[in-house]
Write an enzyme that holds these catalytic residues in place. Structure first.
Site, mmCIF file in Angstrom:
data_model
loop_
_atom_site.group_PDB
_atom_site.id
_atom_site.type_symbol
_atom_site.label_atom_id
_atom_site.label_comp_id
_atom_site.label_asym_id
_atom_site.label_seq_id
_atom_site.Cartn_x
_atom_site.Cartn_y
_atom_site.Cartn_z
ATOM 1 C CB CYS A 134 -0.942 -0.078 1.097
ATOM 2 S SG CYS A 134 -1.901 1.552 1.326
ATOM 3 C CB CYS A 142 -0.745 2.297 3.863
ATOM 4 S SG CYS A 142 -2.253 1.738 3.417
ATOM 5 C CG ASP A 143 3.127 1.202 4.579
ATOM 6 O OD1 ASP A 143 2.394 1.550 5.607
ATOM 7 O OD2 ASP A 143 2.760 0.061 4.341
#
Length: 307
Positions: free
Chosen positions: A133, A136-137
């Site tokens: 992701c 997300c990261d």
């Protein structure tokens, strides 16, 4: 125990749309979700192919789809589904970890999970440099060299997103050309931060017991194995359907995708399936929404016909 008209399992774009259509038909609807509303949309940076928006962040579109449901009387519950079964009277039972729900119909919108490479080091360095992701990261890999594995829309779109943070982004693909839409490919080829490794696959994820330090890469044509340093590895090599809990119903194909007709109905009366979990060629937000609309109307018609 309350009997719902329909239980929608999964609150991605397909599930939320189905819940909306069913509720607008004045059905008693339960939306059952194991995480935040939006599903895979929450893992997408910018969405540029959803009608009505030139560009919108995935989490923002998720909330826009979710907001109207409360006003329509859709009930919400958190739960990890253990099984979907058919009762003796033809109603359906959805069993979760700490209870169960009954309904006249069920709409399965459980989606799909990102496929793993299943190579040494991948699991060990999950959340320590290995990610599925970018939204997300991505910010954790600022000014680092990043490797993205895959050649489809998701891989290339997320590689473009990661150029905001990384010093460089390399796309590694098993073939000698990308599978992504041409417009996305052109953006990647024009981006000075993006380079490519063709005809290759990851053999092993390397690290120092704290985080990843690089990967071993095998050229699939020559067999040559090289080691390259990377601070982050993002994997986009396909999806696996989340259908373990419904396999006993006998509604999946050999690969696990749920088979439906054009009305989203499975071969089990009163059980419908929509979105990425279905056996189909195109898995997009737009197609998920279309599936949801059809199923939301379909459960209403099913209930009318079996009243």
């Amino acid at each position: 125990m309350s009997l719902y008209d329909t239980i929608v399992i999964g609150a991605g774009p397909a599930g939320m749309t189905a819940a909306m259509y069913a509720a607008r038909s004045e059905l008693k609807v339960l939306l059952l979700e194991r995480g935040a509303p939006g599903g895979q949309m929450n893992n997408t940076a910018e969405i540029e192919n959803y009608s009505g928006f030139t560009s919108i962040m995935g989490p923002d579109l998720s909330m826009k789809m979710y907001e109207p449901l409360d006003g329509l009387g859709v009930e919400n519950a958190y739960g990890i589904v253990q099984a979907v079964t058919v009762n003796a009277d033809g109603t359906k039972k959805v069993t979760v970890e700490d209870g169960e729900f009954d309904a006249k119909t069920v709409i399965i919108a459980t989606g799909a999970n990102h496929r793993h490479l299943d190579v040494p080091g991948e699991e060990a360095y999950g959340s320590r440099g290995v990610s599925y992701c970018a939204v997300c990261d991505g910010a954790f890999f600022r000014d680092q060299d990043i490797l993205v594995v895959g050649g489809g829309d998701s891989a290339v779109e997320e590689a473009l997103f990661l150029t905001r943070f990384g010093k460089s982004v390399t796309i590694l693909h098993r073939r000698d050309e990308l599978r992504a839409q041409k417009i996305i490919q052109e953006r990647a080829f024009a981006n000075d931060k993006i380079s490519f490794i063709w005809d290759s696959a990851v053999e092993e994820v390397l690290g120092n017991d704290i985080k990843i330090t690089g990967v071993k890469i095998k050229n699939l044509k020559t067999g040559e194995i090289t080691t390259q340093a990377f601070g982050g590895l993002f994997i986009y090599v396909g999806l696996d359907p989340m259908t373990e809990t419904v396999k006993e119903l006998g509604i999946t194909d050999e690969a696990g995708w749920i088979v439906t007709d054009h009305e989203m109905a499975t071969k089990v009366p009163g059980v419908f399936a929509i979105g990425d979990v279905r056996q189909k060629d195109l898995r997009q937000i737009t197609t998920a929404v279309g599936d949801g609309a059809i199923a939301g109307q379909g459960v209403y018609q099913y209930i009318v016909d079996h009243a």
